[in-house]
Scaffold this motif. Structure first.
Motif, PDB file in Angstrom:
ATOM      1  N   ASP A  30     -35.089 -35.467 -26.695  1.00  0.00           N
ATOM      2  CA  ASP A  30     -35.125 -35.985 -28.060  1.00  0.00           C
ATOM      3  C   ASP A  30     -33.974 -35.436 -28.887  1.00  0.00           C
ATOM      4  OD1 ASP A  30     -36.099 -36.020 -31.016  1.00  0.00           O
ATOM      5  OD2 ASP A  30     -37.525 -37.318 -29.959  1.00  0.00           O
ATOM      6  N   ASP A  32     -33.933 -34.592 -31.887  1.00  0.00           N
ATOM      7  CA  ASP A  32     -34.342 -33.539 -32.808  1.00  0.00           C
ATOM      8  C   ASP A  32     -34.167 -32.138 -32.218  1.00  0.00           C
ATOM      9  OD1 ASP A  32     -34.890 -35.249 -34.861  1.00  0.00           O
ATOM     10  OD2 ASP A  32     -37.058 -35.272 -34.563  1.00  0.00           O
ATOM     11  N   SER A 347     -30.319 -42.646 -37.852  1.00  0.00           N
ATOM     12  CA  SER A 347     -31.581 -43.146 -37.297  1.00  0.00           C
ATOM     13  C   SER A 347     -31.382 -43.768 -35.918  1.00  0.00           C
ATOM     14  CB  SER A 347     -32.192 -44.182 -38.245  1.00  0.00           C
ATOM     15  OG  SER A 347     -31.327 -45.295 -38.406  1.00  0.00           O
ATOM     16  N   TYR A 349     -29.506 -42.420 -33.604  1.00  0.00           N
ATOM     17  CA  TYR A 349     -29.385 -41.341 -32.614  1.00  0.00           C
ATOM     18  C   TYR A 349     -30.783 -40.824 -32.329  1.00  0.00           C
ATOM     19  CZ  TYR A 349     -28.277 -36.772 -30.597  1.00  0.00           C
ATOM     20  OH  TYR A 349     -28.216 -35.667 -29.780  1.00  0.00           O
ATOM     21  N   ARG A 350     -31.310 -41.185 -31.181  1.00  0.00           N
ATOM     22  CA  ARG A 350     -32.704 -40.878 -30.865  1.00  0.00           C
ATOM     23  C   ARG A 350     -32.866 -39.934 -29.682  1.00  0.00           C
ATOM     24  NH1 ARG A 350     -32.931 -46.877 -31.287  1.00  0.00           N
ATOM     25  NH2 ARG A 350     -33.465 -47.361 -33.457  1.00  0.00           N
ATOM     26  N   GLN A 351     -31.912 -39.979 -28.741  1.00  0.00           N
ATOM     27  CA  GLN A 351     -32.072 -39.156 -27.557  1.00  0.00           C
ATOM     28  C   GLN A 351     -30.741 -38.951 -26.852  1.00  0.00           C
ATOM     29  OE1 GLN A 351     -34.687 -41.343 -24.938  1.00  0.00           O
ATOM     30  NE2 GLN A 351     -33.132 -42.859 -24.425  1.00  0.00           N
TER      31      GLN A 351
END
Length: 391
Positions: A30, A32, A347, A349-351
């Motif tokens: 992820d 994050d 938004s 860029y998720r993984q």
């Protein structure tokens, strides 16, 4: 004569029966992981403070009274060379009002004095002098000291555990015996520091570790030539404990590697030293890439160049040539992180998607996750393939 590293009796890293990559496989993580501020705080306390980390070269504090001040991920420490040749160190924080005690590295230390109110400390961090001592509570001052560090030296480097003695276990166990033996063939303890270059970059510290733990980007970013890119497909990766290493045939060395199986002579040998350092070794010289986290999205990235001690003019000429080339290559990586920083909060860029050849990255992040979950980061590597050392 300049020292020449050799495989010696180290296990074969190439040859029949040795896979290119361990069975870790492709993975996704992820986004994050790189941008969550709360996670970064947990990494700072649970991973960074509780790990053995490289601080400086031993030669930088070679003599009694030499001291080195280091700052990173919200911490500030000072390490001193004692008269007996050992090391002492403590958190560089005055226990009176929290000021930094020692502003910069230096020599000739007998004691350290906080310039705000003249509180004095010895090399172990014990409070040895308090002006107007009778005005303070005797019980509070009794045995007062700045928190200490666990310290060690290996490979010509000074290492520290900021969380204190006994937290991380023995240094060589932390490195992993297999990695320590392989990297030890280059005898970094006999090398000298040529130059240290620093950049402050607007990316998470793990972006830098990822970048120097794979060669997939070399063909595009560094314009690796067709033959070198093809030869690099013969690279092998090995994972031990929290750490890993990979070996890339370099500059036409594949045939010699296949003939001799001496990876120290015919490859670029790359060693991930969890959590924040990567050693990049060749027969002529060694670099250490070091990520010093400053915040969730800011890192001090360091490049250290080491060479063997000699007055051989031809060797020194080659080192100067290669080091200038390597600095230019690293600058390309640093410049690319501007593009990484530009989209970190997007938004879209998720993984991150890792291939099976980027398995060191996958392993590194699994170790981080395991430690954050309360583990020790061990036992996550796949079972090693047994191969005769006589190959």
């Amino acid at each position: 004569m300049v020292f020449q590293p050799t495989r010696g009796d180290l296990p074969a890293r190439f040859g029949p029966g040795i896979p290119n990559v361990p069975p870790i496989g492709p993975a996704t993580i992820d986004a994050d992981v790189y941008r969550d501020a709360e996670r970064y705080e947990r990494e700072r306390i649970q991973i960074l403070n509780r790990s053995w980390q490289i601080i400086c070269r031993s030669e930088q504090i070679a003599n009694p009274g030499d001291f080195h001040v280091w700052e990173g991920h919200g911490e500030n420490i000072v390490i001193t060379r004692r008269e007996d040749g050992g090391l002492s160190g403590f958190h560089n924080v005055c226990q009176h009002r929290g000021a930094r005690i020692v502003p910069e590295s230096g020599t000739g230390a007998r004691r350290f004095t906080c310039r705000w109110h003249n509180w004095a400390y010895d090399a172990e961090g014990n409070v040895t002098g308090v002006p107007d001592r009778p005005d303070f509570d005797k019980k509070v001052l009794a045995g007062l000291c700045a928190p200490g560090l666990d310290l060690g030296e290996w490979g010509g480097w000074v290492w520290a555990v900021l969380a204190g003695p006994g937290v991380a276990g023995p240094l060589e166990d932390w490195i992993a015996p297999e990695v320590a033996a392989d990297l030890g063939a280059f005898r970094m303890e006999d090398m000298k520091l040529v130059e240290k270059v620093e950049w402050e970059v607007d990316v998470n510290w793990k972006v830098a570790i990822d970048a120097f733990s794979e060669y997939y980007h070399a063909q595009a970013l560094h314009e690796m030539g067709g033959k070198d890119a093809k030869d690099a497909r013969h690279s092998t990766t090995h994972v031990y404990g929290r750490n890993a290493m990979y070996f890339v045939p370099f500059l036409g060395g594949l045939e010699d590697l296949q003939r001799t199986l001496d990876h120290t002579a015919h490859t670029v040998c790359n060693y991930l030293l969890f959590p924040t350092a990567v050693a990049n070794c060749q027969a002529l010289h060694t670099q250490l890439w070091r990520a010093v986290p400053l915040s969730v999205n800011k890192t001090r990235f360091e490049a250290w160049e080491l060479r063997y001690e000699t007055d051989d003019p031809e060797y020194l000429r080659q080192i100067d040539f290669w080091w200038e080339m390597y600095k230019a290559v690293v600058q390309q990586d640093v410049d690319e992180w501007v593009d990484v920083a530009a989209t970190a909060q997007s938004s879209a860029y998720r993984q991150n998607i890792f291939s099976d050849r980027e398995c060191i990255l996958t392993h590194f992040h699994r170790v981080c996750d395991d430690i954050l979950a309360g583990g020790d980061g061990l036992g996550l590597e796949p079972e090693a393939v047994a191969v005769s050392q006589e190959q």
